[in-house]
Every structure is written in C-alpha cells, then in structure tokens.
Design an enzyme around this catalytic site. Structure first.
Site, short mmCIF file in Angstrom:
data_model
loop_
_atom_site.label_atom_id
_atom_site.label_comp_id
_atom_site.label_asym_id
_atom_site.label_seq_id
_atom_site.Cartn_x
_atom_site.Cartn_y
_atom_site.Cartn_z
N ASP A 455 109.92 60.77 34.74
CA ASP A 455 110.96 60.10 35.53
C ASP A 455 111.16 60.90 36.82
O ASP A 455 110.77 62.07 36.90
CB ASP A 455 112.29 60.10 34.77
N ASP A 756 115.13 58.72 29.43
CA ASP A 756 116.54 59.04 29.16
C ASP A 756 117.34 57.84 28.68
O ASP A 756 118.39 58.00 28.08
CB ASP A 756 117.22 59.66 30.40
N ASP A 760 113.77 53.11 27.56
CA ASP A 760 112.58 53.98 27.53
C ASP A 760 112.00 54.12 26.13
O ASP A 760 110.93 54.70 25.96
CB ASP A 760 112.92 55.38 28.07
#
Length: 1015
Positions: A455, A756, A760
């Site tokens: 990310d 997070d 995901d």
C-alpha cells in the site's frame, strides 16, 4: 531425496487440507518420541471438533431466527414473562442475570427482549447508560459486575511446568530402551564385579540419559515460554468504548456487560451485545457459524454475536454477554487447542528425518548382527562347549546399547524441532523490531519472497495527514497553519455548506477526553478534514445536533467515496453530501459553486480547470478529495441508495502525507536482494507516481497503470504487462487480488502483500505472506494476515524479509552440520563393527555426540541473528531445493575427511602414538572419540557459512553460539579427564590433546577448500 520429499512431505505455507496434513504424519514411521516430535503440529481432532461446533452454531442460529420471527408476529398477545431475578443479582443492584442476558442475544429472542423493555430496558437493568456507558466510580460495584456476569476472557490451556517437558523428553523410545539396558547392566555388573566396579557402565548410561533429558526439556520449556508470550501479543485487541461518559480505547478483555462499544467496518464484535444506534450495519457471521450470507443488523434485528465481523456500516453496541458465556468463547477455547499448521520446512525435515531414520535403523540392526556374530565366532573358536559368563552378558548388552544408540544418533529428530527453535527465536526478536508473526510458516516463507505489493498510505508514507492546499469555490489557495485567510475568502453560504459536509459526512468524531482536551478520533484522512473544519471556525457537536442523519454510506475501496443524507433543521429539507476520490466525485457533479458563492452549471471550462487543479495537487504528491452536495427535492427513504449523479461541487482539498524516512533506502535494499517492490493504491495515478518516484519504486523502465485499465486487459496482454507493473493506482480490492494471483500462479513469484482494510482480505488470503498494518489495520485484516506490522512502516517489512532469510539459512546450516555427524557416526561404528568386531564409540559417548549435534547444535546454529549480507543474495523462490548441491558438497567432503582420519587412527593409531599395554585400546578409542568430537566442534564453526570462507565474521554477536562451543569443549575435557569410569575413556596426554584439536581444526581449511569447488 528431493523428489521423494516433494511428493510426500510437501505442504503449502497456507491453507493446507487436513488430508495433506494427515498424509505426511502417517509416513513418519521411525519416530523416537512422538510427543516431542509432533508437539508443534496442528491438533486435527480439535479442528474437526471446532468445525462441528460451527455447524451446530449455524443450525442453532437458524432455528433461533425462525422462532424469533414467529414469536414477533404474536408478541402483543403474550402475557408478561414470569422471569424472577435471582436474589444475589438483586442484592448486587442489578435486575437481570447473566443466563437471561445470554439467552436473549444467543437465541435472538425478540419476545424476551420486548418483555425486558427493549435495549433501553436492558441497559437500565444492567445499571448502564446508552450514552455515557458504564460508571466505574465504585470499585465494589465493578468487582460485583465481574463476579456475576464474568470477564471477557476465553479459557486457555494452563502453562505447562518444566517437569512436564522432562516427562515428555523421557518418552523417547530409544532412551527408554537404553534405560532398560542400563538397569540390566547395573544388575549383571554388580553381580559379577561387585559394587562399585560393576555399576560404572550402567550409571554412565543413566547419567547420559538424564543429561540429554534435562538439556532437551530446558530447551523445549524456553520455547514454550516464548510462544506463550507471542500468543499474548497476538490477542491484544482494542476497541473504542464509551465509559464514564468518555470515549476511550480499551482492551476487549476489560469489557463488561453494560459497556457501550463503537464498531466500524473491519472491526470484530468483541462480545455478545445489542444494537443501540448506527447505519447500514452488515455483519459477517461466517467465523462463528460457517454461514457466508451477511446479516443486516438494525433496531428490529439488534443481535450482535461475539467473533463476527462488521462488513459494512458503523454502530454503537450495548455489551450483554462476555467470555466463556458466548458461543465464540467456547469455539475459541477449542480452536486454541487446534494449534498452528506445520510449516513447509518442518514437514520437509520430518521427511528427511524419516528417510535417514530408516537408513540408521537398518545400519543399527546390521551392526548389532555383525557384533553378535563376531562374539559367536569367538565362542566357536574356543571349542564346542560354550560357557556364558557375566562378562559375556555385559558384552552382549553393550552391543545392544550401541545398536540402540546408533538409532539415537541416526534418527535426526532434532531437524524439525530446530525449525521451531529458530522460528521461536526469530519471532521473539521480530517483536522487538515491530513485527508480530501470527503464523509460523510466514516467517520462513518471507525469506523466499520475490515480490512485495505494498500500500502507499501509512506504509510508504507517515499517515500523518494535513490539508495543505484547497480549491474551494474555484479559488486555489495554500492552507496556512491558521486558516483565517481561507475562511475570509470563502463566501458565507459556501462556508456553511462546507462545514455541514465536513462534520456530518465523516467517519471520525471530535470529543472531549478525560483530561478536558479536544481530541479527534478517526482515520488520518478524516482527522485531516476535521482539523480543516475546526480551523475554519466550525463546531462539531453543534453541527451534528442541528441536523438529523437519515442514511450513511461509509467509505469503501470499491466506491472510493462516502456519503450521508441529512434532514436540515429549516423546513425539513433533505440534503446529501459526498466526498471521495476527486475524479469519481467530480464526474458525479453537474454544478459548481463559483468564487461569488453562486451555484452555476459545471461547464467544460470549469471541468478543465478543476481537472488541471487535481493533477497539479497530485503531481505535488498530495492526496486529493472532492467535496460535493445535492438538495433532494422529493422525499427520501433510508432504504434508498444515495444518488450517484447530480451533485454540486464545493471544492477540492489536497492532503499532504509525507514519505516515511528510510523508505527509499529500504526499497533499494529490496532491489539488491532480488525483491521487486510494487505500489498498489487507491489514490490518483499522478499522486501515486509522484510518491513512487520519491520512494524509488517507479523506475524509467517501469509501468504505472490504473486499476480500471488493468482489469480490461486480456490474459495475453497481462502476461506482457504484469512483470513491468511497478505502480497500480485507483485500484479496487479485486484488482489487487488479480495482480497477486497472476504473480503467484502465472509467474511463480512468492508474493508478500500489505493490507489494512476489510476489502484487502481477498488479497491477503491469496498472498503467500499477508502483512496487515498494526495501527491503521482493521481487525478483519489483522486476523487474516500472517504478519502484523506494528508500526505500519515499510522498513519493518524489509526487516521481516531479512529475518525470514535468516531462519531459512540457519536451518540449512544446522541440517548440513547434523547430517555430517549422522553420516560419520553411522559409517564409523558400522564399518568398525563389520571389520574389527567392535565399535570405537560407546553408547555413552554417542549420547554425548547426539546432544552436541541435536540440542546444542540447534541452539548454536539455528539462532544466528541476520546480517546485511543476507540482503545481497537472490531469494530462494518457490522452486528452490532446501538441501542444495552446495550443502551436499560440504556434507560429503567433511564426512570423507572425518572418516579417513578416524580410520587412520583405528588402523595406525597405536603405532603412531606408541600405545602398548592392556589399556592401549582404551586410550586409542578415547583418542578417536576426542578427535571425533573436536571435528564436530570445528565443523560447527565452519557451518556458520555455507558458501563464504570467512566463518568468524560476526561470531561474537551471537553469544549463544560462543557459549555452546565453549560449553561443549569444557564438558568434553571433563568427560575425558574425570569421568572415564562412566564414559569408557581415559585421560590423554598433552600431545594427544593437541593432536585431537589439530585434527578438528584441520577440518576448517578443508571446509574452506570445499567451498571453492563449483556445484
């Protein structure tokens, strides 16, 4: 060997089936101590039990819902409940007991809930307030509440004492047989030679067994304590709770019935409870019931069950039942006994131990047969009349003990256990480096990682966000630390709209904490926007109280925007607010507020101006959000969706999220280590590219692509495109999942993925290693992840990779060392028995050698800390052989050298050292034993590096290694010089000592020479 291991002892690092796990265990036919060997393997029977519990829960819940629906239809006609409050509950000041509370929520009993006055009624009976939560002013009342309703903890297996591990170490079949041999030896020896002369051999074996048992038990006990500590860290979960009128973070284990818990997307419901207020709450109950269909929770269906996950929406919940009174508590107690899956290395080394164990068993049987045959041949040579003396019985017993001890040495039971030791050591150290390993296999898999899909927000950047630029009412401005100039430049009507949007369309909250200070709760993005609102003179509570919220659509990664519908105080008008990804929200607008505060059509010129502004902000590495509203003329129902089009653009804000210090260096370190770093983000492509260049991720030959473009590609185009992708922007969770799946299956990459959010989960599940963020991550992401990055820092991910490589290589070092000892000990005793009719290494000596190579060897080699050289090598990848050609070269080279030395000593030793007399054989065998041990000591040092010549580099950094080597040498001196009576040794001369050390040391230049041979 490798092909046999791959076909029979190959398990996945994640999601292996029970059938596969059963298969390899059934193939482990030569096991000395099943209790110890399989201690760290999954308890499959407990897993089957947990699966059965889930099915039962599913059926119970289905029936409860049906009964509840039926009862709801006739509720008005039912007489009040005859429930009576138990006296002890009444005496404590409560009006309902724990069992009644549990039956309401677990049974989804609408009828009982109605009889008790609904959620507000239950709150009153629990002496709690739906707004202020529990009051914990009186300690006595708090302890009474805990006593009557329980605490929110699950039953755990008791910590096993040291003596349990001693008992388990004694379960070793070979040690038990040797114990019997020692007992018989004592009886026969004392009967023939008297006390104490006849007891020496037997007592020597007993002492050796006890030493092995206590050293083994100590090592295992320390490991269990490390795993216990790590397990506690895994279970640390905090939630937002209102208690004593203040909102605060609290451990789920401190929750009590009556507490008010705030839940949002990705949270795990921490206890059984009832819905108080909230919007669009969707619950995933699959973890509890196995049912995949999500459940809507509303005031009409207010039941929330512990262990379930918030899939969408947000709400406040009244806690009713905690701990082992919940179905989740009972399920967790069972699951905790199920244990972790075995790691691929553990299983593979079980296979190696099985193969070598079978070979060793065969050698032991043949050795025993040859020794016995030699004895019989000697008897036959004395004539036809045999006479059996006590000495003959002792000799036969010694032969049997030698055969059993060959099995002890030959079955490398320590191989799979060394993996556990190394992983336990690494996991403990990684905790200090801000990485919590949830699954053992992840630690070793991370060492093979070839790709990291990271990310951007919070991982590569600091996640400390502030609004630094804005374009409100078509007017671009820098946002100073004090926004008075910005406030004066915004027309009054537009400012009112802006503040209304900021404070109503948010997942955050502005509260006054216990210290009386204003505090902003929420994600960093929400915090940045709320800070802007406060700096513009807005008042959060006033704004929230003046409007009635009708519907909330929380932000998620698919829509990339969030919305709210409110009823305005003036005239009951309905207004919708939205904010989110600039391009997406702007595309939903057809009007804009101009610099005069007027609403005008969004023409081509305005669109071009706003798009250029978005690009300019993005090129400065700013995250951009577009803010918009619309007035809804006709009536609006909470069941309707918020409109997709027809909004009026208020403006765009640019949020600064600085790159973390050290990220560029970490990315470069990964590149040198053969690990490709890819950024996968939901942000604007220009923002993503700017950050990626700053981090060193995006290179001149790399590609940056948007998710919508990526998902339109066919398989052939993807094959060409994916290897070059370094940045994927505006990606959806499924884009991330597709990229990870393609990298793993098509390109055979070992993929680590960070995540997070709840969305995901598919990518974290698909990846070889799922990395969840400890600060920004939701409980759903953390639970499905293999490693939790506690500081959300990309540099920590690189540290995990370094530790993973260290574990993998440390185990290779230990395997190389142990197999060398196995091969030499087997061949020496076997060949000597066949050619001379006697074995140079006795049972006691072999037990000492076994401890050097097994427990002490594992401690020394499997706990080597990582060094920077590890990140200069290419990763092993998915198809790499564990026992490499270089390892076989080192093993066979050392084995040949040691074998030659020992055979020269056996053949020429007496003449070389001028040994004569009755004790010459004892001196020679002692010298052979001493040379053999020192060969292992120096080979242990050589094994610190499998390819490098310099084996002393960093040796003092590993104090365990130094202590183990020092202790081995010290005890070897004691055994030779002082324990000869028990160990069948005799003191050596200074020349013989120097010769033993020289022979051992000579193995080091030979090992260095072997490393020069290409393989």
């Amino acid at each position: 060997m490798e092909s046999y291991l791959n076909s029979n002892f190959d398990v996945k690092a994640k999601h292996s089936s029970e059938e596969v796990l059963e298969k390899w265990r059934n193939l482990c036919s030569v096991v000395k101590n099943p209790k110890r060997r399989f201690r760290f393997t999954a308890n499959l029977s407990k897993r089957y039990e947990a699966a059965a519990m889930r099915r039962t829960n599913q059926e119970k819940l289905r029936i409860a819902v049906l009964v509840s629906k039926a009862a709801f239809q006739f509720i008005s006609g039912v007489s009040p409940s005859d429930y009576k409050v138990p006296e002890e509950v009444k005496a404590a000041g409560f009006d309902i007991c724990a069992d009644e509370l549990g039956s309401i929520v677990e049974g989804h009993d609408v009828k009982k809930l109605k009889f008790h006055g609904g959620v507000d009624g239950l709150s009153g009976k629990l002496k709690a307030c739906p707004n202020a939560g529990l009051s914990t002013g009186e300690p006595e009342q708090l302890s009474k509440r805990q006593e009557l309703f329980g605490i929110n903890k699950f039953a755990e297996s008791e910590l096993r004492s040291f003596w349990v591990f001693v008992w388990e170490a004694l379960q070793d079949m070979t040690l038990m047989i040797l114990g019997v041999c020692a007992f018989v030896s004592l009886i026969v020896g004392i009967a023939t030679e008297g006390w104490p002369q006849g007891s020496h051999d037997g007592l020597g074996i007993v002492a050796s067994i006890l030493l092995v048992v206590f050293v083994t038990a100590t090592s295992d006990y320390r490991q269990s304590l490390q795993f216990r500590d790590l397990d506690k860290e895994k279970k640390k979960i905090t939630v937002q709770v209102t208690r004593n009128g203040f909102r605060q973070k609290m451990s789920i284990y401190d929750l009590l019935p009556g507490d008010v818990v705030h839940l949002a997307i990705g949270d795990q419901v921490p206890a059984d409870g009832l819905f108080l207020s909230g919007f669009s709450v969707v619950i995933d109950e699959s973890s509890l019931t196995g049912e995949s269909e999500p459940v809507m929770v509303t005031a009409q269906n207010p039941f929330l069950l512990s262990g379930t996950k918030v899939q969408d929406g947000s709400c406040k919940m009244l806690v009713t039942t905690v701990g082992m009174r919940t179905q989740w508590g009972k399920l967790m107690a069972t699951l905790s006994e199920g244990g972790d899956d075995e790691t691929p290395l553990q299983v593979k080394l079980n296979g190696v131990a099985t193969i070598i164990g079978k070979i060793g068993l065969s050698f032991a049987i043949v050795t025993f047969a040859v020794l016995v045959q030699g004895m019989f041949m000697r008897k036959l040579s004395l004539g036809p009349h045999w006479w059996w003396s006590g000495d003959d019985a002792l000799e036969l017993l010694e032969y049997f003990a030698i055969a059993v001890t060959i099995v002890v040495v030959a079955v490398p039971e320590g191989l799979p256990l060394a993996v556990t030791l190394s992983l336990a050591f690494a996991m403990k150290k990684m905790m200090n480096d801000k990485a919590l390993v949830r699954h053992l296999a992840a630690c070793e898999t991370m060492g093979s990682a070839t790709t990291i899909c990271s990310d951007k927000t919070g991982t590569l950047t600091t996640n400390h966000m502030t609004v630094v630029k804005s374009c409100i009412c078509m007017n671009v401005q820098d946002v100073a630390s004090k926004s008075s100039s910005l406030q004066s430049d915004i027309p009054e009507a537009a400012l009112k709209l802006l503040l209304q949007l900021i404070f109503n369309n948010t997942g955050g909250e502005v509260v006054v904490n216990e210290r009386g200070k204003t505090e902003i709760l929420g994600t960093p993005t929400e915090t940045a926007i709320l800070e802007l609102g406060l700096s513009l003179g807005g008042k959060f509570q006033e704004e929230r109280q003046s409007n009635k919220v009708i519907k909330v659509e929380p932000f998620n990664s698919t829509k990339k925007r969030m919305g709210v519908v409110i009823e305005l105080p003036e005239g009951g008008r309905i207004r919708a607010h939205t904010k989110g990804a600039s391009e997406i929200v702007l595309a939903a607008c057809d009007k804009v507020i101009n610099s005069s505060g007027e609403v005008v059509p969004l023409d081509d010129e305005s669109i071009k101006f706003l798009n250029v502004t978005i690009d300019e902000f993005a090129n400065e590495a700013l995250r951009t959000l577009c803010l918009a509203y619309m007035d809804i003329e006709s009536g609006f129902s909470a069941d309707e969706g918020i409109p997709e089009k027809g909004f009026t653009c208020i403006g765009i804000v640019g949020i600064k999220d600085p790159v973390r210090p050290g990220v560029r260096e970490s990315v470069e370190l990964c590149r040198r280590a053969g690990i490709m770093v890819r950024m996968v983000t939901g942000d604007n492509i220009n923002t993503a590219k700017a950050i990626a260049r700053e981090c060193g991720i995006l290179t001149d030959d790399g590609i940056a692509i948007e998710g919508p473009v990526f998902r339109e590609k066919n398989q052939e185009e993807m094959l060409e495109l994916i290897p070059k992708i370094q940045v994927m922007a505006r990606s959806s969770p499924m884009d991330k999942h597709t990229l990870v799946k393609q990298l793993r299956t098509t390109f055979d990459e070992v993929v680590a993925v960070t995540g997070d959010g709840t969305n995901d989960a598919p990518a974290l599940h698909e990846a070889d290693i799922g990395l969840a963020m400890g600060i920004a991550g939701t409980e759903v992401a953390k639970e499905i992840a293999d490693v939790i990055i506690l500081d959300d820092n990309f540099s920590t991910i690189v540290t995990v990779a370094k530790w993973g490589r260290s574990v993998y290589i440390n185990i290779q070092k230990f395997v190389q060392f142990q197999l060398t000892v196995n091969v030499v000990a087997l061949i020496v005793n076997f060949s000597s028995a066949c050619l001379t009719g006697s074995a140079p290494l006795t049972a006691v000596q072999l037990l000492w050698v076994n401890m050097i190579m097994d427990t002490l060897g594992a401690l020394a080699l499997a706990t080597e800390p990582p060094n920077n050289e590890l990140m200069k090598r290419m990763p092993v990848g998915r198809r790499g052989n564990f026992i490499t050609n270089a390892m076989w070269r080192n093993i066979l080279g050392q084995a040949v050298y040691q074998f030659i030395i020992i055979w020269i000593l056996q053949a020429k030793g007496k003449s070389m050292f001028g040994l004569v007399g009755s004790d010459s054989t004892l001196v020679l065998n002692t010298l052979i034993f001493n040379c053999f041990v020192f060969c292992q000591v120096f080979n242990e040092v050589s094994s610190r590096e499998m390819e490098e010549i310099d084996v002393f580099k960093g040796i003092l950094d590993n104090y365990v290694f130094v202590v183990v080597i020092g202790a081995t040498v010290f005890f070897q001196i004691i055994i030779i010089e002082f324990l000869g009576t028990f160990a069948s040794t005799t003191p050596l001369t200074i020349v013989q000592w120097f010769f033993s050390i020289f022979v051992g040391f000579l193995g080091m230049p030979i090992a260095a020479g072997l490393k020069k041979i290409p393989v």
